[in-house]
Structures are given as C-alpha cells and as structure tokens.
Design a protein around this motif. Structure first.
Motif, mmCIF file in Angstrom:
data_model
loop_
_atom_site.group_PDB
_atom_site.id
_atom_site.type_symbol
_atom_site.label_atom_id
_atom_site.label_comp_id
_atom_site.label_asym_id
_atom_site.label_seq_id
_atom_site.Cartn_x
_atom_site.Cartn_y
_atom_site.Cartn_z
ATOM 1 N N LYS A 271 0.815 -1.209 0.000
ATOM 2 C CA LYS A 271 0.000 0.000 0.000
ATOM 3 C C LYS A 271 0.849 1.258 0.000
ATOM 4 O O LYS A 271 1.938 1.282 0.553
ATOM 5 N N LYS A 272 0.303 2.255 -0.597
ATOM 6 C CA LYS A 272 0.961 3.549 -0.655
ATOM 7 C C LYS A 272 1.335 4.004 0.750
ATOM 8 O O LYS A 272 2.421 4.542 0.987
ATOM 9 N N LYS B 35 10.838 -4.386 -3.005
ATOM 10 C CA LYS B 35 9.493 -4.072 -2.552
ATOM 11 C C LYS B 35 8.950 -2.839 -3.264
ATOM 12 O O LYS B 35 7.774 -2.780 -3.631
ATOM 13 N N ILE B 36 9.801 -1.871 -3.448
ATOM 14 C CA ILE B 36 9.332 -0.653 -4.105
ATOM 15 C C ILE B 36 9.004 -0.927 -5.568
ATOM 16 O O ILE B 36 8.013 -0.431 -6.117
ATOM 17 N N ILE B 37 9.821 -1.772 -6.179
ATOM 18 C CA ILE B 37 9.503 -2.158 -7.558
ATOM 19 C C ILE B 37 8.144 -2.836 -7.603
ATOM 20 O O ILE B 37 7.292 -2.529 -8.451
ATOM 21 N N LYS C 284 0.920 -1.050 -8.957
ATOM 22 C CA LYS C 284 0.178 0.161 -9.307
ATOM 23 C C LYS C 284 0.002 0.301 -10.814
ATOM 24 O O LYS C 284 -0.697 1.193 -11.301
ATOM 25 N N GLY C 285 0.662 -0.565 -11.575
ATOM 26 C CA GLY C 285 0.528 -0.514 -13.024
ATOM 27 C C GLY C 285 1.455 0.470 -13.716
ATOM 28 O O GLY C 285 1.264 0.843 -14.873
ATOM 29 N N LEU D 241 4.876 12.784 -4.855
ATOM 30 C CA LEU D 241 5.412 12.148 -6.064
ATOM 31 C C LEU D 241 5.067 10.667 -6.159
ATOM 32 O O LEU D 241 4.998 10.103 -7.247
ATOM 33 N N ILE D 242 4.907 10.061 -5.020
ATOM 34 C CA ILE D 242 4.757 8.603 -5.005
ATOM 35 C C ILE D 242 3.499 8.143 -5.720
ATOM 36 O O ILE D 242 2.433 8.606 -5.447
#
Lengths: 190, 190, 190, 190
Positions: C87-88, C139-141, C147-148, C189-190
């Motif tokens: 999640k964001k 994880k960030i990838i 998120k597409g 930005l995220i």
DNA sequence: CATGAATGAGGTTTCATTCAT
DNA sequence: TATGAATGAAACCTCATTCAT
C-alpha cells in the motif's frame, strides 16, 4: 649584443660570487646554516639555484668560502710593527678593530658563534681558523711575555675568551648591550 | 593478567623520558639541533622513532624540554641570603658553580651556545630563559649597586659576558684551556 | 570484590562494545573514517586503545560492525503487510521513518554518504548493503508494478535516489534545509 | 646552452600541473582523498614525489586546486539570457549539462560527494563552492518566483537535492542506473 | 577485562644536487 | 653564463597494531 670579452665574463663571475656569498652569509647568520636552504639563498639573491652550483661545489663549499673570506680579514687585524716589542697600543687597536667589525659586520660573528661548537661543521674551515687564530694568539702571548707576565698563555686565552664573550652578548642584544663601556673595561684589563 | 599499575606505568614513562632527553641533549650538543635527526636520537637510545613521539609532541617540544630541565638548575644557582646585602662570596660561589657544571655537564652549554644566536629557535624557551637569566642578572646588578659601583648595570653585563666567553672557549678546547686559572682571574675581577 | 558472574561480564562486554561503536560512529561521521584514529576513539570513549582490539579485530572490522548495526534497522523499516498488495501508506511510512532517523541519527547517514563512493571501503559491508537495499528496492519495484506503472524499476531507482539526495542536502545544512516541506513533495510524487 | 625561454618553462609547468591534477582527481575519486597518498599520485603520474611539491604547496593545496578547476565549470553552466525572465528551457539545459558532465567527468562528482559531508576538508574550497552554488541556487529561486510558485526557495532546494541524489546513485552503479529515464522524470518535475 | 608502552610501516614534506636546454 | 624542472634520500610525524603485565 657583441660577445662579451673575457674581462667582462670575469667581472660578472666575481660579482655573482660576491652576491651569492653575501646573501648566504646574511641568511646563515639569521637562521643558521642547517636551516638555510640553497633555494632560499637563490630566491634572496634573485638568481637560480643552478647558478649557485656553477660557482660553488656544494653547500658546504659555499659555507667554507663565506667563512674564509671573513677569516682572512682577521689575519691582518693585529698589526705588529716590531715582533720583538709588541706595544699595548697595537693590542688595543686590534680590540678596537674587532669591536668595530662586530658592529659593521655582525653577520659573520653570528655565524661564527652559532657554528663554533659544532665539530662536524667546524672541520670545514678548521685549517684556516687554526692558522688565523693561532697567529693572533701567538702574538698576544708574546705581548704578555714581553710585559713580564707570569702566565702569558693563560692571559692570552683569557683575553680572547672575554672579547668573544662580549661579542656574543652584544649580538644577543645589540640595542641594550653597553658595548662601548665594556670595551673600555677590557682595555683597562690589558 | 591485570594491567600494570599507574605507578608502574609512570616509572616506565619517566625512565624513557629521561633516556630520550639525555640522548637528545648529547646529540644536539655534538652536532647541533638542526643536524640531529629524530632517527639518530632513536638509534642512539635504542628505541623506535615512534616512541619519541609518544612522549614529546615534536622535535621542537623535545628541545624545549631538554633546555628547560637544564635551565631550572640555573634558577637556584645564585643563592643569596640577604637580598639587601649580597656578599662577594655568594657571587663567587655562583661562578664556581657555573664552572663546575660546565665541566660536569658540558652538553647543555654547548647546546646553549650554539642556539643562542638563532632567534627563531630561542623563542621556544625564551620565557624560561628570560626568567632565569633575568633574576640572575638583577641580583648581580644589586650586588654592584650595594658595593657602590658607578655602573652596576654595565658591570653585571660584563661579568656575565666574560663568564660565557670563558665557558665557550673551554668547550672549544677542553684539554688545552686553562679553566682553573681563568676562573681565578674572574674571581679577582669581581 | 567478589568475582563477577558470567552475566556481569557479558553485560560489561556489551556495554563496552556499544560505547566503542557509538564513539566510533560519531567520530567517523564528523571527520571521516580515514582521518579518525583508533587513539582518538579511545580517548573520546575514555578507554584504552588496547581495549578496542579486545572487541574488534581491526579498524576495518570496527567500521563494519558500526555500519552493520545501522543497516540492520533498514531491513525492517519498510514493513509490508501483504507482499502482493503493497500500500501507498506503507511506502510513505518508510519514507517518514527514513526522515525521522535522519534527524535522530544523522551520524550514520553522514558516514554512509561519505563512504558510499569509495569502492575499497564499501566492500567491507557490501554484502549487508546489497541484502538490505536489495530487499527494499524489490518491494518498491513491486509496489510500482502493482500500481501498473510502466517503468517500475526506474521509478524505484528514482525514488530512492531522491530520498538520498534530500538526506544528503539536509545533512549539509541541517538548520537551513526545508526537510518537512521536501518530505511532503516526495510524498506527493509517489 | 642558453637556458630555456620563459615560455618553454611555462609550457612544461602547465603540462605537469595538468598531469598531476588529473592523476590526483582520478585517485582521489577512486579511493578518497585521505586514502590517496602523494606517493600513489606520483607513481601513477610516473613522476617523483618531490615534483608534486614543486607545483603544489601541500596535499591540501593540491585538493583545492583540483576542486577549483571543476567548480569553475559550474559557474557558467546555468546560462540565463534575461535574468528577469528565466526560461524553463534554460533550467533544463543546465540539468542536461549536469548529467552530461556527470557521464563525461564522473571523477569530480565522486570526489565531491565523498567530501561533501566532511566539514574540515570542505573548508578548503568553501568560498568557491559558496560562490558557484550560491549563484546557481539564486537563479533557480528566481525562476520559480517568476513562475509564481508559492515556495520557490523550497522548490529550488528540492530540485538541486534530487539532481544530486540521481548523480550519486548513477555513480554507484553506472551500468545499471537508468540515467536517461530519471533525467526525463526530473525534467517533467520542473 | 584493561592498560598504555612500544614498534615499524608508511605518510607528508624538504632539500641538496643534477641536468637538459 | 643561467634557468628551473626533476630526482631521491632523508627529514618529521602518524597510526594501526601488538604485547607484557
């Protein structure tokens, strides 16, 4: 730009040699022989390092020549008219000359005093020193002998030692030291 | 397995410090401060270069400490019972002490004479020197003042200068120089 | 002075190890790893040099352990509840955590930034760094993938790079740098 | 036999100075300033250690000159035609220039990043850095001000920080890092 | 567990001397 | 005659590491 004559070359040589020796003496006296680099001398004289090696084989040779020059003056400082009858006045004239050159040329004395205790270095001009001071010493011994002193040798040693002592202390405090008055005191001792 | 006690460490420290200072004094006196390298001192003392820097911050600090030690002795050399009535005997005792330490500890004097003319280096222990020699000088002035001399200042300067002169010349020729006899000559002068 | 129990010894050990690591981190961060000597660390921690070598094999090992400690914290910083649905908020919490530790523990970051570019040294903890940052990166990838995003890899690289950039600039000017406001910008930005 | 002309000497000087600076920059960047010895630089440049000191007063002076050279380029990197109307294109051109020099001259950046956090060392070229980066920063603030941004100061700080972040991460992994794509991302942010 | 004396390799720097021009 | 670039040995100094206690 016509080619220079031999004489011109010689003149240049001599001028440069004098320049180098004078600069070296000044810096050696100020900062000590070991702490004065050839570079500093060259900079101060506004010439290149290489030129110094054109005229002097090494730093030691330069020191030798610098000392030799000043030592030569000593050789003729105690003028004696009749070796068999040395006069008090002549001795006093020598002392006066010493003190005058001390004032006019303190660099040599500074250098001399700072090197005197260093065996290795003093060997560079030991011969000249012995010759000059030896002759000087002999004359003073003779003077005292002629005066009928019991211990002329000791007297002579004593005289030279205290002249040096006065000289050294004058250089340590050129403004404050009473050179003239101590000069008179020595004169009275003779 | 427990660590050495603080006292043990202190003893080691002090012994090594003494060793280093003594070795340094000897070599500084022989060859001059600038010409004596830390390596030479280390080799001579049979320790490593690094150890010297464990105990002294720099070569200059080592020189300072070496000089300081010897200077301290001077502080108590001219003992005066009544400052308002300094006796001739007391002055003579000081001169005697000077000549005795000159013989027993010539290294300090050699070093002192070779450094005296070099302003840069002398600054390292200027304060101590001024204090010690200043007090000494004051007492001698007072002595001459009490004696009713016209120029006590000049007399004092003269006395110290010739003692130094004798000292320097003795060191230049320890075998040949008539130290005892010149000592008497000075005594008579006072 | 009854003999200490094993537990007491262990406690002392651990306290000393922490003391050394903390002191080292502080000094490494302030003056750089290469410019911080073991002696300085010992002095600062008020222990002996020898003790440091009781607990750490070498200066490099000490650096390794110092870095390792801080790196471990990173491993658990990005907490993800469901790896298949990151999640964001979780990403933002990680960013927040980074910025908070930046403020509370700037030493580690300073050291990290000053060493990051130095190949030889970074090898000391390359493995740990790869592990920690690798997982983080993964994880960030995944987050961006889920998120597409078209370029999740690039996005992830970008995010970490700018967080580091902000961190570095904050450390360069901790008073003047607008950390809170730039934090918000990143969040957007995220 | 005549000495080289001044121009010849100047040419030699300049070539050697460049050689030394380039070698130093390369090695400083690779292994860090503190870990790069003068000996290594001399060996790498195939000259003697002594020669480096002919041209640079100290290792610090060498670092200063190395940094100064590269910093000068920055001074002219953000060209602005009309200071009252800074165009987006001009900012982008600066970013592009930064990224291009990052690729063509990564050494400077590596060195810059590794030194940036070390106050002591950064003082060597603090003045130049402040001048160059200060002017740069001012212009970016003005740009955002003219664009009507609410927080031009923060925006400017943010922009520079993330450019640096990208730069640092590119240097950490020059093959793997997507420099071109992150460059575009920054461009979009402006 | 703890100390700090001791070492030695290697760092920065200086400088007498050489040499091509 | 004159220059200053270049060298290399040796100077001062630092510091990671070892070790006896």
């Amino acid at each position: 730009m016509s080619p220079r004559t031999k004489q011109q070359f010689k003149k240049i040589r001599n001028e440069k040699i004098e320049l180098i020796k004078n600069t070296a003496l000044k810096l050696f006296a100020e900062n000590g022989y070991a702490s004065t680099s050839i570079s500093k001398i060259a900079n101060n004289a506004k010439i290149s390092k290489g030129l110094i090696y054109n005229y002097f084989e090494s730093k030691e040779a330069l020191l030798h020549d610098v000392m030799f020059d000043s030592l030569k003056d000593f050789a003729n400082a105690l003028v004696v008219e009749d070796i068999n009858n040395i006069k008090k006045k002549e001795i006093i004239q020598f002392i006066d000359w010493s003190f005058n050159t001390l004032k006019s040329n303190p660099e040599f004395y500074k250098l001399y005093f700072s090197l005197a205790q260093q065996g290795q270095i003093i060997k560079l001009f030991e011969e000249e020193m012995h010759k000059v001071f030896g002759e000087l010493f002999e004359k003073i011994i003779m003077y005292y002998t002629q005066k009928g002193e019991k211990n002329p040798f000791t007297k002579a040693r004593f005289l030279i030692a205290i002249v040096d002592g006065i000289g050294a202390h004058y250089l340590l405090d050129m403004e404050g030291f009473p050179l003239e008055e101590t000069r008179k005191m020595i004169t009275e001792l003779i």
